[in-house]
Scaffold this motif. Structure first.
Motif, PDB file in Angstrom:
ATOM      1  N   ALA A 267     -71.930  22.159 -19.274  1.00  0.00           N
ATOM      2  CA  ALA A 267     -71.954  23.389 -18.493  1.00  0.00           C
ATOM      3  C   ALA A 267     -70.648  24.161 -18.629  1.00  0.00           C
ATOM      4  O   ALA A 267     -70.651  25.399 -18.717  1.00  0.00           O
ATOM      5  CB  ALA A 267     -72.232  23.075 -17.023  1.00  0.00           C
ATOM      6  N   ASP A 268     -69.526  23.451 -18.667  1.00  0.00           N
ATOM      7  CA  ASP A 268     -68.233  24.114 -18.861  1.00  0.00           C
ATOM      8  C   ASP A 268     -68.205  24.852 -20.197  1.00  0.00           C
ATOM      9  O   ASP A 268     -67.703  25.979 -20.297  1.00  0.00           O
ATOM     10  CB  ASP A 268     -67.092  23.099 -18.810  1.00  0.00           C
ATOM     11  N   ALA A 269     -68.718  24.204 -21.236  1.00  0.00           N
ATOM     12  CA  ALA A 269     -68.720  24.809 -22.569  1.00  0.00           C
ATOM     13  C   ALA A 269     -69.634  26.032 -22.616  1.00  0.00           C
ATOM     14  O   ALA A 269     -69.289  27.060 -23.226  1.00  0.00           O
ATOM     15  CB  ALA A 269     -69.157  23.782 -23.611  1.00  0.00           C
ATOM     16  N   VAL A 270     -70.788  25.929 -21.977  1.00  0.00           N
ATOM     17  CA  VAL A 270     -71.705  27.082 -21.938  1.00  0.00           C
ATOM     18  C   VAL A 270     -71.077  28.220 -21.139  1.00  0.00           C
ATOM     19  O   VAL A 270     -71.163  29.392 -21.542  1.00  0.00           O
ATOM     20  CB  VAL A 270     -73.058  26.676 -21.340  1.00  0.00           C
ATOM     21  N   MET A 271     -70.418  27.899 -20.047  1.00  0.00           N
ATOM     22  CA  MET A 271     -69.750  28.923 -19.244  1.00  0.00           C
ATOM     23  C   MET A 271     -68.708  29.649 -20.078  1.00  0.00           C
ATOM     24  O   MET A 271     -68.582  30.884 -20.018  1.00  0.00           O
ATOM     25  CB  MET A 271     -69.110  28.265 -18.014  1.00  0.00           C
TER      26      MET A 271
END
Length: 222
Positions: free
Chosen positions: A209-213
């Motif tokens: 999720a951090d990477a997608v954000m």
């Protein structure tokens, strides 16, 4: 009228699939990471409930939930799946009136985000259901979804209204269809699902999720 903002909000939500699907999310740029507290088989908005055996689901402790976006059934479970909803307003520069092109930017963001773990590509072909795609999401292919070779990696469905769009995205850390395929009423669909190859990723859900954000934040406004 909703005002489009070029910044992205992040929400980490914990609860049941039924509770999350009952939420009306604001029409704004946001990523919602949904951590399901218990397993659920989520049916598409127009999917026939006769596709699943509700009595078996109850005995197995698996929720049967209906979402308001289209497509076939999706299984989510703690530690096995990564579930994110991405929202934008209709005034957002990322909005596309053409439904067939409306998810391409999001697929590209996933491809960019997941590069440290896997080489994937955004599907840009024509939507097709395959043999059982009407019953099971990961057996179909839609423009904007993400694939590793011929294997689906990120399944995306969307709900559009006059305020904006809600893109419901699932990928798997583990693919264990034997756990839930018995919930499907069709023996042919059960067999297809058990033999289906799905791309997976071992990274923790929060890291994904951090990477997608970060990939979303890097998108240009227009």
């Amino acid at each position: 009228m909703t005002t489009a903002s070029h910044s992205w909000l992040r929400h980490d939500w914990v609860g049941t699939a039924s509770d999350f699907h009952s939420k009306d999310l604001p029409a704004e740029r946001a990523l919602w990471l949904c951590s399901a507290e218990k397993p659920a088989l989520i049916l598409g908005s127009t999917q026939d409930e006769s596709d699943v055996r509700v009595d078996v689901a109850v005995g197995s402790g698996i929720e049967i939930v209906r979402r308001r976006s289209g497509g076939g059934a999706v299984y989510v479970a703690p530690d096995e799946s990564v579930w994110m909803d991405i929202t934008i307003s209709r005034e957002d520069p990322l909005w596309q009136d053409d439904v067939s092109a409306s998810m391409l930017w999001l697929g590209d963001a996933f491809v960019q985000a997941l590069q440290p773990w896997v080489h994937a590509e955004t599907f840009r072909g024509t939507f097709h259901n395959g043999d059982v795609g009407r019953a099971v999401c990961f057996a179909s292919a839609a423009p904007g979804e993400v694939f590793v070779g011929d294997n689906k990696f990120v399944g995306i469905s969307q709900r559009r209204n006059r305020e904006g769009a809600r893109f419901q995205c699932v990928l798997y850390r583990q693919w264990n269809p034997l756990i839930w395929s018995s919930l499907l009423t069709s023996v042919d669909v059960q067999e297809h699902v058990c033999n289906m190859q799905v791309a997976t990723i071992a990274a923790p859900a929060r890291d994904i999720a951090d990477a997608v954000m970060a990939a979303l934040a890097a998108l240009t406004p227009a």
